[in-house]
Structures are given as C-alpha cells and as structure tokens.
Enzyme design. Sequence first.
Site, short mmCIF file in Angstrom:
data_model
loop_
_atom_site.label_atom_id
_atom_site.label_comp_id
_atom_site.label_asym_id
_atom_site.label_seq_id
_atom_site.Cartn_x
_atom_site.Cartn_y
_atom_site.Cartn_z
N HIS A 72 0.84 -1.20 0.00
CA HIS A 72 0.00 0.00 0.00
C HIS A 72 0.88 1.25 0.00
O HIS A 72 1.75 1.40 0.85
CB HIS A 72 -0.91 0.02 1.24
CG HIS A 72 -2.12 -0.86 1.09
ND1 HIS A 72 -3.26 -0.66 1.81
CD2 HIS A 72 -2.35 -1.93 0.30
CE1 HIS A 72 -4.17 -1.56 1.46
NE2 HIS A 72 -3.63 -2.37 0.56
N TYR A 201 -9.19 5.53 7.63
CA TYR A 201 -9.32 5.88 9.05
C TYR A 201 -10.36 7.00 9.13
O TYR A 201 -10.16 8.05 8.54
CB TYR A 201 -8.00 6.37 9.62
CG TYR A 201 -6.93 5.32 9.78
CD1 TYR A 201 -6.15 4.89 8.72
CD2 TYR A 201 -6.70 4.73 11.04
CE1 TYR A 201 -5.17 3.93 8.88
CE2 TYR A 201 -5.71 3.77 11.21
CZ TYR A 201 -4.96 3.37 10.12
OH TYR A 201 -3.99 2.41 10.28
N PRO A 293 -4.13 0.29 18.71
CA PRO A 293 -3.85 -0.15 17.33
C PRO A 293 -4.05 0.93 16.27
O PRO A 293 -3.78 0.71 15.10
CB PRO A 293 -4.81 -1.31 17.12
CG PRO A 293 -5.83 -1.19 18.17
CD PRO A 293 -5.23 -0.46 19.31
N LYS A 297 1.02 -0.15 15.07
CA LYS A 297 2.39 -0.29 15.54
C LYS A 297 2.66 -1.51 16.39
O LYS A 297 3.84 -1.90 16.56
CB LYS A 297 2.76 0.96 16.39
CG LYS A 297 2.89 2.23 15.56
CD LYS A 297 4.03 2.13 14.59
CE LYS A 297 3.89 3.15 13.47
NZ LYS A 297 4.36 2.65 12.20
N TYR A 385 4.01 6.51 10.15
CA TYR A 385 3.16 5.37 9.81
C TYR A 385 3.97 4.26 9.11
O TYR A 385 3.80 3.08 9.40
CB TYR A 385 2.01 5.83 8.90
CG TYR A 385 0.89 4.80 8.76
CD1 TYR A 385 0.90 3.86 7.73
CD2 TYR A 385 -0.16 4.76 9.67
CE1 TYR A 385 -0.11 2.90 7.62
CE2 TYR A 385 -1.18 3.81 9.56
CZ TYR A 385 -1.14 2.89 8.52
OH TYR A 385 -2.14 1.93 8.41
P1 FAS Z 1 1.46 -11.94 21.78
O1 FAS Z 1 0.50 -11.55 22.86
O2 FAS Z 1 1.00 -12.00 20.37
O3 FAS Z 1 2.04 -13.40 22.09
C1 FAS Z 1 2.39 -13.76 23.42
C2 FAS Z 1 2.28 -15.27 23.50
O4 FAS Z 1 2.75 -15.68 24.80
C3 FAS Z 1 0.85 -15.77 23.38
O5 FAS Z 1 0.77 -16.77 22.40
C4 FAS Z 1 0.51 -16.29 24.77
O6 FAS Z 1 -0.35 -17.40 24.73
C5 FAS Z 1 1.87 -16.67 25.31
N1 FAS Z 1 1.95 -16.65 26.77
C6 FAS Z 1 1.42 -15.75 27.62
N2 FAS Z 1 1.71 -16.07 28.89
C7 FAS Z 1 2.46 -17.22 28.84
C8 FAS Z 1 3.04 -18.05 29.82
N3 FAS Z 1 2.94 -17.77 31.13
N4 FAS Z 1 3.71 -19.15 29.43
C9 FAS Z 1 3.85 -19.43 28.09
N5 FAS Z 1 3.30 -18.70 27.12
C10 FAS Z 1 2.61 -17.59 27.50
N6 FAS Z 1 -1.45 -4.68 16.65
C11 FAS Z 1 -1.54 -4.02 15.47
O7 FAS Z 1 -0.50 -3.57 14.95
N7 FAS Z 1 -2.76 -3.87 14.84
C12 FAS Z 1 -3.92 -4.39 15.38
O8 FAS Z 1 -4.99 -4.24 14.81
C13 FAS Z 1 -3.87 -5.08 16.59
N8 FAS Z 1 -5.01 -5.63 17.15
C14 FAS Z 1 -4.92 -6.29 18.35
C15 FAS Z 1 -6.06 -6.87 18.96
C16 FAS Z 1 -5.96 -7.53 20.21
C17 FAS Z 1 -7.20 -8.13 20.84
C18 FAS Z 1 -4.72 -7.62 20.86
C19 FAS Z 1 -4.60 -8.29 22.22
C20 FAS Z 1 -3.58 -7.06 20.26
C21 FAS Z 1 -3.68 -6.41 19.00
N9 FAS Z 1 -2.56 -5.85 18.37
C22 FAS Z 1 -2.61 -5.21 17.19
C23 FAS Z 1 -1.28 -5.96 18.97
C24 FAS Z 1 -0.75 -7.34 18.64
O9 FAS Z 1 -0.69 -7.51 17.26
C25 FAS Z 1 0.57 -7.45 19.34
O10 FAS Z 1 1.36 -6.28 19.15
C26 FAS Z 1 1.36 -8.65 18.91
O11 FAS Z 1 0.55 -9.79 19.06
C27 FAS Z 1 2.60 -8.69 19.77
O12 FAS Z 1 3.18 -9.93 19.63
P2 FAS Z 1 3.88 -10.64 20.90
O13 FAS Z 1 4.71 -9.66 21.59
O14 FAS Z 1 4.47 -11.87 20.33
O15 FAS Z 1 2.70 -10.96 21.93
C1 PHB Z 2 -6.02 -4.29 10.85
O1 PHB Z 2 -6.08 -4.55 9.63
O2 PHB Z 2 -6.36 -5.11 11.73
C2 PHB Z 2 -5.51 -2.94 11.28
C3 PHB Z 2 -4.95 -2.10 10.33
C4 PHB Z 2 -4.47 -0.86 10.74
C5 PHB Z 2 -4.59 -0.47 12.07
C6 PHB Z 2 -5.17 -1.33 13.01
C7 PHB Z 2 -5.62 -2.57 12.61
O3 PHB Z 2 -4.15 0.76 12.45
#
Ligand code: FAS
Ligand code: PHB
Length: 392
Positions: A72, A201, A293, A297, A385
């Site tokens: 994009h 957005y 989000p 980032k 961004y």
């Molecule tokens: P993660 O949370 O992905 O992974 C951590 C892992 O550790 C999990 O699999 C968990 O099961 C495991 N774990 C936890 N405790 C443990 C323990 N005690 N023992 C062993 N394993 C354990 N980011 C964006 O950029 N755009 C978005 O739209 C966006 N939407 C999101 C929506 C939600 C609901 C959430 C919660 C996050 C969102 N994020 C988004 C942020 C997300 O993408 C995170 O930045 C990303 O998953 C980070 O990756 P990790 O640091 O690997 O953490």
């Molecule tokens: C998504 O596609 O889930 C998404 C994209 C951009 C954002 C947040 C979420 O800023």
Amino acid sequence: MRVQVAIIGAGPAGLLLAQLLQRAGVEAIVLEQRSAEYVLGRIRAGVLEQASVDLLHEAGVGERLRREGLVHDGIELCFGGERHRVALRELTGGQCVTVYGQTEVTRDLMQALAASGARTVYEAQDVSLHDVDGDRPRVRYTKDGVPHELSCDFIAGCDGFHGVSRTCVPASVLRTFERVYPFGWLGVLCDTPPVSPELIYANHERGFALCSMRSRTRSRYYVQCSLDERVEDWSDERFFDELRARLDGPAASTLITGPSIEKSIAPLRSFVAEPMRFGRLFLAGDAAHIVPPTGAKGLNLAASDIRYLSRALIEYYRTGHEEGIDSYSARCLRRVWKAERFSWWMTSIMHRFPDTGAFGQRIQEAELAYLVGSRAASAALAENYVGLPFED
Ligand code: FAS
Ligand code: PHB
C-alpha cells in the site's frame, strides 16, 4: 536439559526470535502455554512496516508474504464527510506498508520452525523463571502433567501483556507507564471485497471507524465502541449500519457486507515497562509495551525489539561481545516511546472521548484539515506510519 536461549511465548515476537536464532545456529526453545491452533485463531494486526517485511525475509519466511502481501502506497483519512489520501510513498521518498495479517505471519513462522526442527513446546503449563539475574537462569514448566526444568544462558520474555516474564523483574527495578482509553474497538472479519483499495481511518462524531483488509477478498472493519458493549449485542446488520454511518457517502454506498467470520471487542491502552532487560531476562513485544492499534504499531514494535535482540544475541555467541545486549533496553525504548507517541496522537485525533463535545469535534476536524492541507504535517504522519528509521 540445557539450551542457549529460552523463549517464553509463541506469538510473533517469540517465533520470529526463534527463527532468526535458529538460522544463526543459536540453540533456542519456545515455550507456549496455548496450542498452535489457539495462537493462530487470534485475529490481530494487519499492517507491516517495510522494516518488518525486511526482517521476515531475513528470517527466511518472506516468500508467501511477497506473493500474497498487498503493498500500500497510501492511506485515507475520512472526516467532515470527505476522504483525503495521505500519499505515504511520495511523502517518505519511496517507503510503503504491506497488508498481511498477523495470523499469516504466525503461520509462516510456525511452519518454518517446524521444518527446521527447532523445539517449540505448545501447551506448556505453569512456566516459571528462576535466577534470571544470575549466570545460569532456569525455566520450569509442565507438559502433559510431566514437570520439566531447563537451564539456559538467556531468557526472552515474549509472552505478551498478560505473561509471566515481566513479573520476574523486581518491583524495585520495574517502572511502568500506562494510559487506558475509555473505549474499545469492535472488530469484524468477513469474506467480502474491501470497500476501498487502501485503508480508511474515519473520524466521526459518532466515533472512530477503520476499514482495513486481509486480502482483496477478505475485509477487516472496526468501529469504536464503549467498554461496556457486549459482542453478542452487535448483529452483523447493526455493525455495518454503524460503520456506514461513520463513513463518507461513496464508501457507505459501495460497502459490500457479508456474514462475519470473527467478531470481537479489544480494549485500548498505552503501556510501557522499563527497563526491557533485567539480568539475563529480556522483555520483547507486548510483554514490554502496548499501543492502541490506531497507528498499526503493535506487531511492528514487536518485530523492532526482535531485530535488536536477535542481533545482540547472535553477536554475543559469535564474538563474546556484549555491547548489543547491554544497549538492548535503551535502544528499544527510544523507538518504543516514539511509536507510543504516534499511536497516542493518532488515537487522540481520530476518536471521540467523553469530553470531546462539539468544540472538541471541531478542533479534531480542524487538525485533520490542517494535516491533509500541509505537506509538512502529512509527511510527519507518513514517516511515522511507515516506520521510523533504526539507530544502527
Ligand atoms: P502476543 O501476545 O501476540 O504473544 C504472546 C504469547 O505468549 C501468546 O501466544 C501467549 O499465549 C503466550 N503466553 C502468555 N503467557 C504465557 C506463559 N505464562 N507461558 C507461556 N506462554 C505464554 N497490533 C496491530 O498492529 N494492529 C492491530 O490491529 C492489533 N489488534 C490487536 C487486537 C488484540 C485483541 C490484541 C490483544 C492485540 C492487537 N494488536 C494489534 C497488537 C498485537 O498484534 C501485538 O502487538 C502482537 O501480538 C505482539 O506480539 P507478541 O509480543 O508476540 O505478543
Ligand atoms: C487491521 O487490519 O487489523 C488494522 C490495520 C491498521 C490499524 C489497526 C488494525 O491501524
């Protein structure tokens, strides 16, 4: 059992670190509390900075991303009933972002690790860390009811916001910074063509909305909602009516709706834990920081931490030098706080807060009008961004 690096968590941070270390001949093990299917079932991020794309190629998992990722060159801001394009590539001298779901990143990393024979223990229960500030840290866990203990040189806490690793940093050492937002995002995934070829957005007096995608046939939509909303109170019809109400006329009239295949509400917070290193324990990704989000980032910051941590650990094992390890936390945090600021700023100008009111709505619209009318202001948004440069 003994291993060089124990990685807690098989999200993007843990899996990417394991894959980079594996390719460099550094012996690691990943301990994940959930099943691989559960991890893959979480619908999260969708936008990758170029630096994250480059790191995935470096990790040897860029082939499908190259084939299926959508490059994009811009995003659109919608306010006052009109859409305005922010030309990311033009404003940043050629940089862009790639739309490729976090689920697919995770799938590619899991497959690569399985193929390499790297050790990943899923459904590892009761993970506990010991002697993290000593020379020989240990990790205990149970698998299928059988207790295990491993000794290692280093532990990478990649276990997310609710993980165990951050709790192993003494309260006398750890400093946390947090802002919880008074709203959430209600997200829907559906197999319909995206309403627009680029992300939209939208700032609206009814609340924020985002039109994103996972492919040319799978859309990801969000509307801001209050924290007391329940998913079960939102039929698909109610969701799409609300989304249309927050978009400009052309988008609202061309939106193609379909049955949701995932629907969830995510709370929004800004959070940073300092330092990101304690003894032989390194925190990375959501274990150390959370961003709303709005700035896309979260996943990219996790990749950013892993870029620094993988280089530091590989340098240590190859040369014995500890500069990368010793500078890890400070270098990560300088980049983390800039992403926290950008994510907070994007959230503050795009969402309706309890005290926004009519005056606040006009101020937000005036700031957005200035932004899209000023090359300097648009360039500032664009360079944040697409991702700020790394120090090295
Ligand atoms: P993660 O949370 O992905 O992974 C951590 C892992 O550790 C999990 O699999 C968990 O099961 C495991 N774990 C936890 N405790 C443990 C323990 N005690 N023992 C062993 N394993 C354990 N980011 C964006 O950029 N755009 C978005 O739209 C966006 N939407 C999101 C929506 C939600 C609901 C959430 C919660 C996050 C969102 N994020 C988004 C942020 C997300 O993408 C995170 O930045 C990303 O998953 C980070 O990756 P990790 O640091 O690997 O953490
Ligand atoms: C998504 O596609 O889930 C998404 C994209 C951009 C954002 C947040 C979420 O800023």
